[in-house]
Design a protein around this motif. Structure first.
Motif, mmCIF file in Angstrom:
data_model
loop_
_atom_site.group_PDB
_atom_site.id
_atom_site.type_symbol
_atom_site.label_atom_id
_atom_site.label_comp_id
_atom_site.label_asym_id
_atom_site.label_seq_id
_atom_site.Cartn_x
_atom_site.Cartn_y
_atom_site.Cartn_z
ATOM 1 N N ALA A 38 0.873 -1.177 0.000
ATOM 2 C CA ALA A 38 0.000 0.000 0.000
ATOM 3 C C ALA A 38 0.910 1.227 0.000
ATOM 4 N N PRO A 39 0.417 2.365 -0.484
ATOM 5 C CA PRO A 39 1.238 3.580 -0.520
ATOM 6 C C PRO A 39 1.650 4.035 0.879
ATOM 7 N N TYR A 40 2.850 4.628 0.966
ATOM 8 C CA TYR A 40 3.362 4.995 2.283
ATOM 9 C C TYR A 40 2.501 6.048 2.976
ATOM 10 N N GLY A 41 1.849 6.931 2.241
ATOM 11 C CA GLY A 41 0.961 7.913 2.863
ATOM 12 C C GLY A 41 -0.215 7.245 3.554
ATOM 13 N N LEU A 42 -0.729 6.183 2.954
ATOM 14 C CA LEU A 42 -1.831 5.442 3.554
ATOM 15 C C LEU A 42 -1.353 4.676 4.790
ATOM 16 N N VAL A 43 -0.185 4.078 4.710
ATOM 17 C CA VAL A 43 0.378 3.363 5.870
ATOM 18 C C VAL A 43 0.592 4.359 7.014
ATOM 19 N N TYR A 44 1.118 5.536 6.714
ATOM 20 C CA TYR A 44 1.320 6.562 7.738
ATOM 21 C C TYR A 44 -0.022 6.954 8.372
ATOM 22 N N ALA A 45 -1.052 7.101 7.546
ATOM 23 C CA ALA A 45 -2.381 7.447 8.076
ATOM 24 C C ALA A 45 -2.875 6.368 9.035
ATOM 25 N N GLU A 79 -0.099 16.726 16.858
ATOM 26 C CA GLU A 79 0.597 17.745 17.641
ATOM 27 C C GLU A 79 1.463 17.021 18.664
ATOM 28 N N VAL A 80 2.681 17.498 18.838
ATOM 29 C CA VAL A 80 3.552 16.930 19.867
ATOM 30 C C VAL A 80 2.809 16.995 21.202
ATOM 31 N N GLY A 81 2.904 15.924 21.969
ATOM 32 C CA GLY A 81 2.257 15.841 23.268
ATOM 33 C C GLY A 81 0.971 15.029 23.257
ATOM 34 N N GLN A 82 0.444 14.687 22.068
ATOM 35 C CA GLN A 82 -0.775 13.873 22.004
ATOM 36 C C GLN A 82 -0.503 12.473 22.534
ATOM 37 N N ARG A 83 -1.553 11.853 23.070
ATOM 38 C CA ARG A 83 -1.465 10.488 23.596
ATOM 39 C C ARG A 83 -1.663 9.499 22.454
ATOM 40 N N GLY A 86 -2.905 5.064 24.608
ATOM 41 C CA GLY A 86 -3.204 5.228 26.019
ATOM 42 C C GLY A 86 -2.029 5.512 26.924
ATOM 43 N N GLN A 87 -0.839 5.062 26.570
ATOM 44 C CA GLN A 87 0.296 5.223 27.483
ATOM 45 C C GLN A 87 1.472 5.976 26.891
ATOM 46 N N PHE A 88 1.489 6.175 25.588
ATOM 47 C CA PHE A 88 2.613 6.853 24.940
ATOM 48 C C PHE A 88 2.257 8.303 24.629
ATOM 49 N N THR A 89 3.292 9.140 24.533
ATOM 50 C CA THR A 89 3.151 10.537 24.170
ATOM 51 C C THR A 89 3.908 10.770 22.868
ATOM 52 N N LEU A 90 3.303 11.527 21.954
ATOM 53 C CA LEU A 90 3.958 11.860 20.696
ATOM 54 C C LEU A 90 5.093 12.838 20.973
ATOM 55 N N ALA A 91 6.329 12.396 20.755
ATOM 56 C CA ALA A 91 7.518 13.215 21.006
ATOM 57 C C ALA A 91 7.908 14.022 19.776
ATOM 58 N N SER A 92 7.772 13.417 18.583
ATOM 59 C CA SER A 92 8.075 14.115 17.332
ATOM 60 C C SER A 92 7.436 13.355 16.181
ATOM 61 N N PHE A 93 7.311 14.062 15.058
ATOM 62 C CA PHE A 93 6.775 13.429 13.855
ATOM 63 C C PHE A 93 7.207 14.224 12.637
ATOM 64 N N ALA A 94 7.224 13.571 11.509
ATOM 65 C CA ALA A 94 7.401 14.204 10.203
ATOM 66 C C ALA A 94 6.322 13.587 9.321
ATOM 67 N N LEU A 95 5.438 14.404 8.785
ATOM 68 C CA LEU A 95 4.302 13.904 8.021
ATOM 69 C C LEU A 95 4.723 12.905 6.951
ATOM 70 N N SER A 96 4.044 11.790 6.937
ATOM 71 C CA SER A 96 4.277 10.693 5.993
ATOM 72 C C SER A 96 5.682 10.119 6.063
ATOM 73 N N LEU A 168 -11.582 5.919 2.174
ATOM 74 C CA LEU A 168 -11.607 7.225 2.837
ATOM 75 C C LEU A 168 -10.766 8.181 2.020
ATOM 76 N N THR A 169 -11.105 9.443 2.040
ATOM 77 C CA THR A 169 -10.235 10.447 1.406
ATOM 78 C C THR A 169 -8.976 10.516 2.242
ATOM 79 N N GLN A 170 -7.843 10.393 1.566
ATOM 80 C CA GLN A 170 -6.578 10.338 2.294
ATOM 81 C C GLN A 170 -5.780 11.610 2.056
ATOM 82 N N ARG A 171 -5.253 12.162 3.140
ATOM 83 C CA ARG A 171 -4.340 13.300 3.052
ATOM 84 C C ARG A 171 -2.965 12.804 3.416
ATOM 85 N N SER A 172 -1.974 13.066 2.585
ATOM 86 C CA SER A 172 -0.611 12.622 2.889
ATOM 87 C C SER A 172 0.270 13.820 3.159
#
Length: 172
Positions: A38-45, A79-83, A86-96, A168-172
């Protein structure tokens, strides 16, 4: 190699730097990887769905409630800080590209990379603390994460194969 420290990851993937390496530099490292048709944008979603469920063994993780099988596109609004799970916090991300999560002395990066006509999902878990408990945690993590990655693979591939009107409409 110690049991539980690698599943599906190539030698190159096990040495390739990932964002979690800087968050837990002195830690036991466990690498997991899977190819997804599957496309990487979909896997990331689908990775963003980890905000609401772990997609592993629902009987253990969710007291028997099934993890959602339909993707919610609003969950890609990060957003950084999202759960997550249930137990993990988003520390960083780069879209897709990657999500990096933390919980206590654990840091984990989920990285998506294009691979031929699909995606390579590479996950690294870095566990700080005493070695013996970390090795036991790595074995348990292997069982749970293997199921998680196989479930995410099935869901992303099923959505990619779905009729265009059913996707679903996918945004990458």
């Amino acid at each position: 190699m110690n049991p539980g420290l690698a599943w599906g990851a190539t030698a190159a993937e096990r040495v390739d730097p990932l964002p979690c390496d800087d968050l837990q530099p002195v830690a036991l490292q466990a690498d997991r990887a899977i190819s997804i048709d599957a496309p990487y944008g979909l896997v990331y979603a689908w990775l963003c769905q980890l905000r609401v469920a772990p997609y592993s063994y629902d009987l253990l993780d969710r007291r028997g409630r099934t993890s959602p099988r339909r993707r919610d596109p609003r969950l890609t609004e990060l957003e950084v800080g999202q759960r997550f799970m249930g137990q993990f916090t988003l520390a960083s991300f780069a879209l897709s590209e990657h999500l990096t999560l933390t919980a206590g002395n654990i840091a984990v990066t989920y990285a998506v990379r294009p691979e031929a006509d699909g995606t390579r999902l590479v996950v690294r878990v870095r566990m700080g603390g005493p070695r013996l408990p970390a090795h036991l945690l790595a074995l348990g993590d292997l069982i749970m994460m293997r199921k998680q990655l196989l479930t995410l693979k099935d869901l992303a591939e099923a959505e990619d194969r779905a009729e265009p009107g059913d996707r679903l409409t996918q945004r990458s």
